[in-house]
Design an enzyme around this catalytic site. Sequence first.
Site, short mmCIF file in Angstrom:
data_model
loop_
_atom_site.label_atom_id
_atom_site.label_comp_id
_atom_site.label_asym_id
_atom_site.label_seq_id
_atom_site.Cartn_x
_atom_site.Cartn_y
_atom_site.Cartn_z
N ASP A 127 -117.05 -118.42 -103.24
CA ASP A 127 -116.04 -118.56 -102.25
C ASP A 127 -116.52 -119.27 -101.14
O ASP A 127 -117.57 -118.91 -100.88
CB ASP A 127 -115.29 -117.21 -102.14
CG ASP A 127 -113.93 -117.24 -101.84
OD1 ASP A 127 -113.56 -118.05 -100.71
OD2 ASP A 127 -113.07 -116.58 -102.23
N ASN A 168 -105.70 -110.48 -95.76
CA ASN A 168 -105.98 -110.40 -97.02
C ASN A 168 -106.22 -108.95 -97.34
O ASN A 168 -106.20 -108.47 -98.69
CB ASN A 168 -107.73 -110.94 -97.18
CG ASN A 168 -107.69 -112.42 -96.74
OD1 ASN A 168 -108.85 -112.96 -96.68
ND2 ASN A 168 -106.75 -113.16 -97.17
N LEU A 169 -106.32 -108.07 -96.68
CA LEU A 169 -106.84 -106.77 -97.14
C LEU A 169 -105.81 -105.93 -97.83
O LEU A 169 -106.22 -104.86 -98.63
CB LEU A 169 -107.31 -105.73 -95.65
CG LEU A 169 -108.39 -106.37 -94.85
CD1 LEU A 169 -108.49 -105.44 -93.52
CD2 LEU A 169 -109.53 -106.73 -95.58
N ASP A 224 -106.97 -120.08 -106.28
CA ASP A 224 -105.17 -120.28 -106.02
C ASP A 224 -104.92 -121.62 -105.82
O ASP A 224 -103.78 -121.81 -105.00
CB ASP A 224 -105.29 -119.29 -104.63
CG ASP A 224 -106.39 -119.70 -103.64
OD1 ASP A 224 -106.88 -121.05 -103.77
OD2 ASP A 224 -106.27 -119.35 -102.50
N CYS A 275 -99.51 -118.06 -101.87
CA CYS A 275 -99.23 -116.82 -101.31
C CYS A 275 -98.91 -116.73 -99.76
O CYS A 275 -98.02 -115.60 -99.36
CB CYS A 275 -100.70 -115.90 -101.36
SG CYS A 275 -100.97 -115.41 -103.10
N CYS A 319 -90.03 -123.60 -86.72
CA CYS A 319 -90.30 -122.99 -87.95
C CYS A 319 -91.76 -122.28 -87.69
O CYS A 319 -92.16 -121.74 -86.72
CB CYS A 319 -90.31 -124.12 -89.09
SG CYS A 319 -91.85 -125.21 -88.72
N1 LIG Z 1 -112.62 -124.41 -104.81
C1 LIG Z 1 -112.95 -123.37 -104.55
N2 LIG Z 1 -114.06 -122.89 -104.19
C2 LIG Z 1 -114.43 -121.71 -103.87
N3 LIG Z 1 -113.50 -120.67 -103.55
C3 LIG Z 1 -112.22 -120.97 -103.81
C4 LIG Z 1 -111.75 -122.38 -104.12
N4 LIG Z 1 -110.53 -122.47 -104.54
C5 LIG Z 1 -109.96 -121.08 -103.89
N5 LIG Z 1 -110.98 -120.35 -103.79
C6 LIG Z 1 -110.96 -118.98 -103.09
O1 LIG Z 1 -110.07 -118.26 -104.02
C7 LIG Z 1 -109.74 -117.37 -103.33
C8 LIG Z 1 -108.17 -116.93 -103.76
O2 LIG Z 1 -107.84 -115.70 -103.30
P1 LIG Z 1 -106.33 -115.43 -102.96
O3 LIG Z 1 -105.53 -116.37 -103.79
O4 LIG Z 1 -106.14 -113.99 -102.84
O5 LIG Z 1 -105.91 -116.09 -101.50
P2 LIG Z 1 -106.68 -116.27 -100.13
O6 LIG Z 1 -106.67 -117.74 -99.88
O7 LIG Z 1 -107.43 -115.38 -99.59
O8 LIG Z 1 -105.34 -115.78 -99.08
P3 LIG Z 1 -104.21 -116.53 -98.49
O9 LIG Z 1 -103.38 -117.53 -99.58
O10 LIG Z 1 -103.14 -115.41 -98.36
O11 LIG Z 1 -104.58 -117.00 -97.24
C9 LIG Z 1 -109.77 -117.37 -102.07
O12 LIG Z 1 -110.64 -116.46 -101.30
C10 LIG Z 1 -110.26 -118.79 -101.81
O13 LIG Z 1 -111.17 -119.09 -100.82
#
Ligand SMILES: Nc1ncnc2c1ncn2[C@@H]1O[C@H](COP(=O)(O)OP(=O)(O)OP(=O)(O)O)[C@@H](O)[C@H]1O
Length: 407
Positions: free
Chosen positions: A68, A76-77, A136, A195, A362
């Site tokens: 990540d 996030n929590l 995501d 999200c 917005c």
């Molecule tokens: N290419 C990537 N490399 C590393 N980490 C990734 C990559 N794409 C997505 N992620 C990680 O995958 C995780 C997906 O988590 P989640 O869907 O819960 O969303 P979030 O990004 O933490 O939250 P939000 O969308 O609410 O801001 C995130 O921590 C994001 O940083």
Amino acid sequence: MDDLSWTAGLTKEQAGRYSRQVLVQDFGVNGQKNASTSKVLIIGAGGLGCPTATYLAGAGIGTIGIVDYDTVSLDNLHRQVAHREQAVGTSKVESLKIMLNSLNSSIKIITHEATLNSKCAMEIVKLYDIVCDCSDNAATRYLINDVCVLLDKPLVSGSALRWDGQLTVYHYGKEGPCYRCLFPSPPDPSTVTNCSEGGVLGPVVGVIGSMQALEVLKMVAGLPCSFAGKLFLYDGRSGSTRTIVLRKRSPRCAVCGDEPSITAPIDYELFCGAGAHDKIERIWLLEQNERVSVEEYRDIRRIARPLLIDTRPPIEFEIAHLPEATNITLNDLSKLDSAQITEKLKLNATENDQKKDLFVICHRGNDSQRAVKIIKEKGNFEFLSVRDVSGGYDEWATKVNPNFPVY
Ligand SMILES: Nc1ncnc2c1ncn2[C@@H]1O[C@H](COP(=O)(O)OP(=O)(O)OP(=O)(O)O)[C@@H](O)[C@H]1O
Ligand SMILES: [Zn+2]
């Protein structure tokens, strides 16, 4: 003599710690031994990655890798339950590593604090036996899929949004389809909800992440996977579940087909027309004179109550809004004619001989620009000018009113 034969290869500590799962028929000692030598990569330490990693660490997967690039944020929590309040603002992979180590100090946790991209993905993924996609965004999904096919790794893939979750195991067994077999072309970026726009309930990602961990445990125990070549759908609102049998591997698939055209990772951001993240990118559609800054808008509203349209969905309007705002979504705006918009703003000739300025706001300043364009295209409007409040409520909260909720 230090002979382990009587424990069939489990140490006393392992037999004790993992006894409740070793006792489970079909998992047993063999499953446990395999778990301790397995290497599982979790991509994304977010909503899905937290439960997946937690259950796999608890179960004694010998090596867990976490990828990540992001830091933990307060919003996030509610669902990323391995992170703690004190971790807000710090690295997600480090935060998750601390939690996993405190749960099980006998396993190895490897952190990859990086954006998984075409340059590094092969080097990272090849270190592991099984990959869990807990990311995501579309660009990362295609990247992970292709790399798993190229390196011949099974891929346990989850996703969740609002009340709904999905799970599939890709590229498993001879005829198991890959993500690209089913979705050869990426989605139109403008149709993708993430999200931060659509929201998601914590237990929904908890369900899907736990199921991803369970698929991994079956794999390491040599048991058939339940969702290889199948799509599991969970509707957390009604509580209903569905499992759809997917098409088999496509011989024409660009990566796992009989004559693949993709033999190395490609440029996935270009392919998807969107970045490898789910953050909202700011756009600039209007001329400078069609926009006011939040400070300018603050000064305007000090003198008189302006006309303000708030284009956010009603659920966001409900969180907080400026008192003068009328909630008309972008979708509704496009359906209304100029007279109906004026009517909604309760602007009538008797009260208002003079034409007034109209402002649009917005969440972050993208939809408000689209709205200004929509209103202007309708022509014939009753307003002196139509301008958007640049940066929206996010900027309002940063620069004008720190008490305005940021979400
Ligand atoms: N290419 C990537 N490399 C590393 N980490 C990734 C990559 N794409 C997505 N992620 C990680 O995958 C995780 C997906 O988590 P989640 O869907 O819960 O969303 P979030 O990004 O933490 O939250 P939000 O969308 O609410 O801001 C995130 O921590 C994001 O940083
Ligand atoms: Zn394929």
